[in-house]
Design an enzyme around this catalytic site. Structure first.
Site, PDB file in Angstrom:
ATOM      1  N   CYS A 138       0.831  -1.209   0.000  1.00  0.00           N
ATOM      2  CA  CYS A 138       0.000   0.000   0.000  1.00  0.00           C
ATOM      3  C   CYS A 138       0.867   1.260   0.000  1.00  0.00           C
ATOM      4  O   CYS A 138       1.978   1.264   0.522  1.00  0.00           O
ATOM      5  CB  CYS A 138      -0.872   0.041   1.244  1.00  0.00           C
ATOM      6  SG  CYS A 138      -1.906  -1.411   1.428  1.00  0.00           S
ATOM      7  N   ARG A 184       4.854   0.588  -6.251  1.00  0.00           N
ATOM      8  CA  ARG A 184       4.822  -0.260  -5.053  1.00  0.00           C
ATOM      9  C   ARG A 184       3.884  -1.448  -5.235  1.00  0.00           C
ATOM     10  O   ARG A 184       3.924  -2.400  -4.471  1.00  0.00           O
ATOM     11  CB  ARG A 184       4.342   0.570  -3.846  1.00  0.00           C
ATOM     12  CG  ARG A 184       5.302   1.677  -3.451  1.00  0.00           C
ATOM     13  CD  ARG A 184       4.676   2.600  -2.452  1.00  0.00           C
ATOM     14  NE  ARG A 184       4.496   1.987  -1.151  1.00  0.00           N
ATOM     15  CZ  ARG A 184       5.398   1.946  -0.193  1.00  0.00           C
ATOM     16  NH1 ARG A 184       6.579   2.493  -0.405  1.00  0.00           N
ATOM     17  NH2 ARG A 184       5.147   1.396   0.967  1.00  0.00           N
ATOM     18  N   TRP A 233      -2.893  -2.608  -1.608  1.00  0.00           N
ATOM     19  CA  TRP A 233      -2.383  -3.904  -2.065  1.00  0.00           C
ATOM     20  C   TRP A 233      -2.986  -4.905  -1.101  1.00  0.00           C
ATOM     21  O   TRP A 233      -2.614  -4.959   0.080  1.00  0.00           O
ATOM     22  CB  TRP A 233      -0.860  -3.894  -1.985  1.00  0.00           C
ATOM     23  CG  TRP A 233      -0.165  -5.059  -2.615  1.00  0.00           C
ATOM     24  CD1 TRP A 233       0.140  -5.228  -3.933  1.00  0.00           C
ATOM     25  CD2 TRP A 233       0.348  -6.215  -1.941  1.00  0.00           C
ATOM     26  NE1 TRP A 233       0.798  -6.411  -4.121  1.00  0.00           N
ATOM     27  CE2 TRP A 233       0.950  -7.040  -2.922  1.00  0.00           C
ATOM     28  CE3 TRP A 233       0.382  -6.639  -0.618  1.00  0.00           C
ATOM     29  CZ2 TRP A 233       1.554  -8.255  -2.617  1.00  0.00           C
ATOM     30  CZ3 TRP A 233       0.980  -7.854  -0.306  1.00  0.00           C
ATOM     31  CH2 TRP A 233       1.563  -8.644  -1.303  1.00  0.00           C
ATOM     32  N   ASN A 284      -1.175   1.509   5.650  1.00  0.00           N
ATOM     33  CA  ASN A 284      -0.248   0.576   5.015  1.00  0.00           C
ATOM     34  C   ASN A 284       0.298  -0.320   6.110  1.00  0.00           C
ATOM     35  O   ASN A 284       0.825   0.176   7.098  1.00  0.00           O
ATOM     36  CB  ASN A 284       0.891   1.363   4.341  1.00  0.00           C
ATOM     37  CG  ASN A 284       2.031   0.464   3.896  1.00  0.00           C
ATOM     38  OD1 ASN A 284       1.850  -0.723   3.671  1.00  0.00           O
ATOM     39  ND2 ASN A 284       3.217   1.048   3.765  1.00  0.00           N
ATOM     40  N   GLY A 285       0.156  -1.645   5.949  1.00  0.00           N
ATOM     41  CA  GLY A 285       0.642  -2.565   6.976  1.00  0.00           C
ATOM     42  C   GLY A 285      -0.444  -3.566   7.315  1.00  0.00           C
ATOM     43  O   GLY A 285      -1.421  -3.716   6.582  1.00  0.00           O
ATOM     44  N   GLU A 337      19.372 -15.090 -10.462  1.00  0.00           N
ATOM     45  CA  GLU A 337      18.834 -13.749 -10.696  1.00  0.00           C
ATOM     46  C   GLU A 337      18.197 -13.651 -12.081  1.00  0.00           C
ATOM     47  O   GLU A 337      17.135 -13.037 -12.250  1.00  0.00           O
ATOM     48  CB  GLU A 337      19.963 -12.713 -10.520  1.00  0.00           C
ATOM     49  CG  GLU A 337      19.590 -11.272 -10.807  1.00  0.00           C
ATOM     50  CD  GLU A 337      18.433 -10.733  -9.971  1.00  0.00           C
ATOM     51  OE1 GLU A 337      18.008 -11.389  -9.014  1.00  0.00           O
ATOM     52  OE2 GLU A 337      17.934  -9.642 -10.315  1.00  0.00           O
ATOM     53  N   LYS A 346      14.345 -12.616 -12.612  1.00  0.00           N
ATOM     54  CA  LYS A 346      13.951 -11.445 -13.415  1.00  0.00           C
ATOM     55  C   LYS A 346      12.947 -11.866 -14.484  1.00  0.00           C
ATOM     56  O   LYS A 346      11.952 -11.210 -14.714  1.00  0.00           O
ATOM     57  CB  LYS A 346      15.220 -10.874 -14.068  1.00  0.00           C
ATOM     58  CG  LYS A 346      15.365  -9.416 -14.155  1.00  0.00           C
ATOM     59  CD  LYS A 346      15.755  -8.655 -12.924  1.00  0.00           C
ATOM     60  CE  LYS A 346      15.004  -8.891 -11.690  1.00  0.00           C
ATOM     61  NZ  LYS A 346      15.536  -8.275 -10.506  1.00  0.00           N
ATOM     62  N   GLU A 380       9.395 -12.916 -12.973  1.00  0.00           N
ATOM     63  CA  GLU A 380       8.564 -11.872 -12.359  1.00  0.00           C
ATOM     64  C   GLU A 380       7.960 -10.917 -13.378  1.00  0.00           C
ATOM     65  O   GLU A 380       6.865 -10.423 -13.179  1.00  0.00           O
ATOM     66  CB  GLU A 380       9.313 -11.116 -11.261  1.00  0.00           C
ATOM     67  CG  GLU A 380      10.413 -10.214 -11.741  1.00  0.00           C
ATOM     68  CD  GLU A 380      11.101  -9.477 -10.607  1.00  0.00           C
ATOM     69  OE1 GLU A 380      10.424  -9.026  -9.682  1.00  0.00           O
ATOM     70  OE2 GLU A 380      12.340  -9.354 -10.652  1.00  0.00           O
ATOM     71  N   HIS A 409      20.924 -34.162 -11.505  1.00  0.00           N
ATOM     72  CA  HIS A 409      20.326 -34.714 -10.284  1.00  0.00           C
ATOM     73  C   HIS A 409      18.813 -34.495 -10.262  1.00  0.00           C
ATOM     74  O   HIS A 409      18.211 -34.465  -9.183  1.00  0.00           O
ATOM     75  CB  HIS A 409      20.989 -34.106  -9.041  1.00  0.00           C
ATOM     76  CG  HIS A 409      22.448 -34.428  -8.963  1.00  0.00           C
ATOM     77  ND1 HIS A 409      22.922 -35.686  -8.652  1.00  0.00           N
ATOM     78  CD2 HIS A 409      23.545 -33.671  -9.215  1.00  0.00           C
ATOM     79  CE1 HIS A 409      24.238 -35.682  -8.700  1.00  0.00           C
ATOM     80  NE2 HIS A 409      24.646 -34.471  -9.042  1.00  0.00           N
ATOM     81  N   LYS A 447       6.863  -3.217  -4.887  1.00  0.00           N
ATOM     82  CA  LYS A 447       8.262  -2.775  -4.866  1.00  0.00           C
ATOM     83  C   LYS A 447       8.854  -2.868  -3.469  1.00  0.00           C
ATOM     84  O   LYS A 447       9.961  -3.344  -3.284  1.00  0.00           O
ATOM     85  CB  LYS A 447       8.344  -1.338  -5.392  1.00  0.00           C
ATOM     86  CG  LYS A 447       9.757  -0.789  -5.484  1.00  0.00           C
ATOM     87  CD  LYS A 447      10.533  -1.478  -6.588  1.00  0.00           C
ATOM     88  CE  LYS A 447      11.966  -0.995  -6.699  1.00  0.00           C
ATOM     89  NZ  LYS A 447      12.775  -1.934  -7.494  1.00  0.00           N
TER      90      LYS A 447
END
Ligand code: F6R
Length: 605
Positions: free
Chosen positions: A2, A27, A72, A98-99, A478, A482, A485, A501, A600
């Site tokens: 949020c 965000r 969010w 927010n939280g 990485e 990338k 996402e 394996h 974010k």
């Protein structure tokens, strides 16, 4: 996560709030809303979906004070009803948050039993009702008392119809910054929201409340003690946080990497490099703690620190570290205090902040590698190594990844020199090599058109594997992160030696493999792994340094990196894989800067 904004001044509040909310889009969010002080009380406008959906539904309004929110979803699905602001029974009190509130369910059932009707599935809605219960003519006191009833993480902002001109805000764990303009004040979750209006900011600390009007700002704690704001000047501007002609922030930020590396490189590594903490003590071990991309930077750092200093390094997910058992000092075996290096671009990641707290409680020295000077992490560690990548708006971390790795290399070289593991000429050679990074990265950026073509050949894949050895392994992780996402293609990073394996069973012409071929002592082994892939008819794409004959023999698809010392390959290969992911996602028409379900700053656990 949020985003919160607030404005008190003489400008057009709805316009300013909408503009500021748009600056927080990175965000991640699913709905947005604003509350305004108007002649006849508060008006609330909120909608599920993009900010533009809410904006288009706004009537012409002339309010000069208000608060705004991007939500969010954590408690309750994305919907108009669950969007913030949430209000009390009378509609006189509006709250944005927010939280997450941990004890909201108990509070809510108690209130419902007392006959209070709830209109949303959010945890937040308990707050306006609590404030209503405690309100006795003084909004600040009512908010303070209400916050005494809740547990959890929050940054909130509150309006009350009987207090025109006033915003009360508070924080515990979730970030909050105040902006100081001429005859106007702002609050926001993050400075990019308000930098268009002012570069003068002050950070609110945990457990503090702010009472804000056009002319005044008062910061106090839960006991009512007043603190003078410590105003700082941001060293970046509105233009720095604009897209500047690029199709996406992510692309702009990929191209900003040479500058970010240049600005973050310290002039010398012989002297102290950590602000607030000297490293002249016996470091028994180092733990590097972070999440996501920052963790991958930490994994690269581990190889380099161990190679140069012989200090054992372990790399931990912050979400695991925070719940790991306390370190026992059995029989004095831990004669030296461990060093814990916490890496976070935002400095607001909930798990990383909690890990910092745990590390300090366990008696470790803590150092943060962070891109935001005033962030919660930066202020809650013993020492800080600040990176200067500028604001990163695209949800996918790019330039901050490179400067985090650079910071870890600087730390490794500094530790090695101060422990006499390397001498001055060696230190100077390292400094020289690090100074070449912007040039090497620039050369990779020039090869974008080749990478675009190769990206087009990957869009139909059912799944992709990224493989590497040694320093190539974290880069494989990485690269896969990338890609998944931003393109939503399934991808996995693997140590190349592990293919046989298990994952080899999945290889087919529909599962391309991207091999990161470092020119180091593991190169021959990686070549064998690439042969295994080719034998299974899986399309092979190789990221290799110029002159790598094996790469050219095994595949027609090669991204060639400039010839550099192999220890610098994570930087060049990292950038190549960022561009690859970007162009796959672009070809697939994905929402690159705002991938679904992601945020974010991950300010909840
Ligand atoms: C991936 C990404 C995330 C972050 C992670 C940690 O592109 O951006 O994986 O790296 O959420 O964030 P910070 O570094 O802000 O702690």
């Amino acid at each position: 996560m949020c985003g919160i904004v607030g404005y008190a001044g003489s400008g057009n509040a709805p316009q300013i709030l909408v503009e500021a909310l748009k600056r927080l889009e990175y965000r991640g969010y699913d709905s947005s809303g604003i509350a305004l002080h108007e002649k006849n009380g508060l008006t609330i406008h909120k909608k599920q979906g993009r900010i533009t959906v809410m904006e288009e539904a706004l009537p012409k309004l002339a309010a000069t004070v208000g608060i705004g929110h991007t939500r969010w979803a954590t408690h309750g699905e994305p919907s108009d009803a669950n969007a913030h602001p949430q209000v009390d029974s009378s509609g006189d009190i509006a709250v944005i948050h927010n939280g997450t509130l941990e004890n909201y369910a108990d509070l809510r059932s108690g209130m419902e039993a007392a006959g209070i009707k709830f209109n949303s599935g959010t945890d937040t809605e308990v707050l306006p009702h609590l404030i209503e219960r405690h309100y006795d003519g003084d909004l600040l006191t009512a908010v303070r008392t209400a916050l005494g009833d809740v547990t959890g993480a929050y940054a909130i902002a509150v309006l009350h119809a009987a207090h025109p001109g006033e915003i009360v805000a508070a924080r515990n764990e979730s970030p909050l910054v105040i902006g100081f303009g001429e005859g106007e004040h702002f609050i926001a979750s993050d400075a990019p929201a308000i930098v268009k209006y002012t570069q003068r900011v002050a950070y609110v600390r945990n457990g503090e409340l702010v009472c804000l009007t056009a002319d005044s700002v008062e910061i106090s704690d839960m006991a009512g003690n007043i603190r003078e704001p410590e105003i700082e000047e941001l060293d970046w501007s509105f233009e720095d946080s604009e897209r500047g002609g690029y199709a996406h922030y992510m692309l702009k930020e990929i191209f900003e990497q040479p500058r970010a590396l240049q600005e973050s490189l310290l002039p010398t590594l012989a002297e102290a490099i950590i602000d607030g903490l000297d490293l002249n003590w016996r470091i028994g071990s180092i733990s590097i703690v972070a999440c996501g991309t920052s963790l991958h930077a930490g994994m690269v750092g581990k190889y380099v620190i161990e190679q140069l200093t012989a200090i054992p390094v372990n790399v931990c997910h912050a979400s695991e570290f925070r719940y790991s058992p306390p370190v026992q000092n059995v029989g004095g075996m831990l004669s030296a205090r461990p060093l814990v290096v916490l890496i976070s671009q935002s400095g607001e990641t909930a798990d990383t902040l909690a890990a910092a707290r745990v590390a300090r409680q366990q008696g470790s020295h803590t150092v943060a590698i962070c891109n935001v000077g005033g962030s919660s992490l930066a202020r809650n560690v013993d020492g800080i190594l600040l990176t200067h990548a500028g604001p990163e708006i695209g949800v996918a971390a790019t330039k901050t990844f490179l400067v985090q790795m650079q910071a870890l290399y600087m730390l490794a070289v500094h530790l090695a020199y101060s422990r006499k593991g390397i001498d001055l000429p060696q230190l100077r050679r390292w400094e020289q090599e690090l100074r070449k990074l912007p040039h090497y990265v620039g050369q990779v950026l020039e090869r974008r058109s080749v990478i675009t073509k190769l990206a087009n050949s990957l869009t139909q894949a059912s799944s992709l594997f990224f493989i590497g050895r040694n320093l190539g392994y974290p880069i494989a992780l990485e690269g896969a992160l990338k890609l998944k996402e931003i393109s939503y293609l399934h991808a996995e990073g693997y140590p190349a030696g592990e293919l046989k394996h298990g994952p080899l069973a999945l290889l087919s012409p529909q599962t391309p493999v991207i091999a990161i071929a470092s020119q180091d002592h593991t190169h021959a082994k990686l070549v064998s792994n690439m042969e295994e892939v080719a034998a299974r008819k899986a399309p092979l794409l190789v990221v290799a340094q110029e002159g790598d004959a094996d790469a050219l023999r095994l595949s027609e698809r090669v991204i060639t990196l400039p010839a550099s010392d192999p220890v610098l390959m994570p930087f060049t290969a990292g950038v190549a894989l960022q561009l690859l992911a970007y162009h796959v996602a672009e070809e697939l028409g994905c929402d690159i800067d705002k991938p679904r379900n992601l945020a974010k700053s991950v300010t909840v656990e």
